[in-house]
Design a protein around this motif. Structure first.
Motif, PDB file in Angstrom:
ATOM      1  N   TYR A   9     -72.775  23.402  43.359  1.00  0.00           N
ATOM      2  CA  TYR A   9     -72.737  23.098  41.925  1.00  0.00           C
ATOM      3  C   TYR A   9     -72.093  24.241  41.174  1.00  0.00           C
ATOM      4  CZ  TYR A   9     -75.712  19.348  43.315  1.00  0.00           C
ATOM      5  OH  TYR A   9     -76.193  18.231  43.951  1.00  0.00           O
TER       6      TYR A   9
ATOM      7  N   PHE B  14     -66.170  14.359  38.374  1.00  0.00           N
ATOM      8  CA  PHE B  14     -67.226  15.376  38.469  1.00  0.00           C
ATOM      9  C   PHE B  14     -66.911  16.449  39.514  1.00  0.00           C
ATOM     10  CE2 PHE B  14     -68.098  11.879  41.255  1.00  0.00           C
ATOM     11  CZ  PHE B  14     -68.499  12.465  42.439  1.00  0.00           C
ATOM     12  N   VAL B  15     -65.908  16.212  40.375  1.00  0.00           N
ATOM     13  CA  VAL B  15     -65.523  17.191  41.398  1.00  0.00           C
ATOM     14  C   VAL B  15     -64.520  18.155  40.781  1.00  0.00           C
ATOM     15  CG1 VAL B  15     -64.393  17.525  43.633  1.00  0.00           C
ATOM     16  CG2 VAL B  15     -65.941  15.593  43.308  1.00  0.00           C
ATOM     17  N   THR B  16     -64.844  19.459  40.832  1.00  0.00           N
ATOM     18  CA  THR B  16     -63.936  20.453  40.254  1.00  0.00           C
ATOM     19  C   THR B  16     -63.013  21.076  41.298  1.00  0.00           C
ATOM     20  OG1 THR B  16     -65.715  22.095  40.378  1.00  0.00           O
ATOM     21  CG2 THR B  16     -65.399  20.984  38.266  1.00  0.00           C
TER      22      THR B  16
ATOM     23  N   LEU C  62     -69.103  10.359  46.368  1.00  0.00           N
ATOM     24  CA  LEU C  62     -68.476  11.363  47.225  1.00  0.00           C
ATOM     25  C   LEU C  62     -68.959  11.215  48.666  1.00  0.00           C
ATOM     26  CD1 LEU C  62     -66.656  13.884  47.186  1.00  0.00           C
ATOM     27  CD2 LEU C  62     -68.686  15.221  46.657  1.00  0.00           C
TER      28      LEU C  62
ATOM     29  N   LEU D 280     -73.023  11.959  43.155  1.00  0.00           N
ATOM     30  CA  LEU D 280     -72.733  12.375  44.536  1.00  0.00           C
ATOM     31  C   LEU D 280     -72.620  11.229  45.525  1.00  0.00           C
ATOM     32  CD1 LEU D 280     -74.852  15.612  44.839  1.00  0.00           C
ATOM     33  CD2 LEU D 280     -72.439  15.361  44.270  1.00  0.00           C
TER      34      LEU D 280
ATOM     35  N   LEU E 126     -63.183  10.665  40.778  1.00  0.00           N
ATOM     36  CA  LEU E 126     -64.176  11.705  41.057  1.00  0.00           C
ATOM     37  C   LEU E 126     -64.043  12.816  40.007  1.00  0.00           C
ATOM     38  CD1 LEU E 126     -63.817  12.025  44.961  1.00  0.00           C
ATOM     39  CD2 LEU E 126     -65.532  10.719  43.716  1.00  0.00           C
TER      40      LEU E 126
ATOM     41  N   ILE F  60     -71.762  20.547  49.440  1.00  0.00           N
ATOM     42  CA  ILE F  60     -71.644  20.435  47.991  1.00  0.00           C
ATOM     43  C   ILE F  60     -72.257  21.649  47.313  1.00  0.00           C
ATOM     44  CG2 ILE F  60     -72.312  19.064  45.976  1.00  0.00           C
ATOM     45  CD1 ILE F  60     -72.350  16.641  48.035  1.00  0.00           C
TER      46      ILE F  60
ATOM     47  N   GLU G  51     -74.580  16.191  39.534  1.00  0.00           N
ATOM     48  CA  GLU G  51     -75.262  15.748  40.751  1.00  0.00           C
ATOM     49  C   GLU G  51     -75.595  14.259  40.756  1.00  0.00           C
ATOM     50  OE1 GLU G  51     -78.570  17.545  38.151  1.00  0.00           O
ATOM     51  OE2 GLU G  51     -76.507  18.048  38.630  1.00  0.00           O
TER      52      GLU G  51
ATOM     53  N   SER H 195     -62.134  21.070  45.859  1.00  0.00           N
ATOM     54  CA  SER H 195     -62.408  20.530  47.187  1.00  0.00           C
ATOM     55  C   SER H 195     -61.445  21.180  48.169  1.00  0.00           C
ATOM     56  CB  SER H 195     -62.202  19.011  47.161  1.00  0.00           C
ATOM     57  OG  SER H 195     -62.367  18.485  48.452  1.00  0.00           O
TER      58      SER H 195
ATOM     59  N   THR I 109     -68.945  20.667  42.375  1.00  0.00           N
ATOM     60  CA  THR I 109     -69.140  19.548  41.467  1.00  0.00           C
ATOM     61  C   THR I 109     -69.924  19.995  40.236  1.00  0.00           C
ATOM     62  OG1 THR I 109     -70.089  17.344  41.250  1.00  0.00           O
ATOM     63  CG2 THR I 109     -71.179  18.811  42.773  1.00  0.00           C
ATOM     64  N   LYS I 110     -69.753  19.255  39.163  1.00  0.00           N
ATOM     65  CA  LYS I 110     -70.486  19.594  37.943  1.00  0.00           C
ATOM     66  C   LYS I 110     -71.506  18.528  37.559  1.00  0.00           C
ATOM     67  CE  LYS I 110     -66.578  17.900  35.262  1.00  0.00           C
ATOM     68  NZ  LYS I 110     -65.409  18.252  34.505  1.00  0.00           N
TER      69      LYS I 110
END
Length: 133
Positions: free
Chosen positions: A117, A77-79, A103, A100, A75, A115, A97, A81, A94-95
């Protein structure tokens, strides 16, 4: 506490702005209220009870799955959580879309992941379009 996580009706606890305990319950019954207050060593009279959809155990397991997939670079793209007890969900930043689906598949009940952005100056135009949910 490990005992609390095994209770399917327990959904979390936090302290509100006035210093009162707020306990989230999936099944709000007088028995569950008494049991949880005993476990948490708090008084029922100074506690606010709220109904919640997801058990703390479910959210903890979901957060664990997301963390492991972040660590194993599945993952990317997930910065960020985190488990949010006050909103009874997992908040993810996330950076991208486009990814997703990966996720959302982890959330077997559905709706437990909020979520957001991240503000990335390079993709700023895309971010303005995406906020339609």
């Amino acid at each position: 506490k490990e005992i609390l996580n095994s209770k399917d009706y327990y959904a979390g606890k936090y302290v509100d702005n006035s210093g009162r305990n707020v306990v989230l319950l999936c099944k709000d019954t007088s028995e569950n209220r008494a049991d949880i207050c005993k476990e948490l060593e708090i008084t029922e009279s100074n506690t606010i009870f709220k109904e919640a959809k997801y058990s703390y155990e479910y959210l903890s397991q979901l957060q664990e799955k997301i963390s492991k997939k972040m660590q194993s670079k599945e993952l990317t793209f997930v910065t960020t959580s985190g488990l949010m007890e006050d909103t009874n969900n997992i908040k993810v930043t996330t950076k991208d879309e486009n990814e997703l689906k990966k996720l959302k598949e982890l959330d077997t009940i559905g709706g437990a992941i909020e979520i957001e952005y991240s503000e990335n100056p390079i993709a700023h135009e895309d971010l303005l379009v995406e906020k339609s949910n």
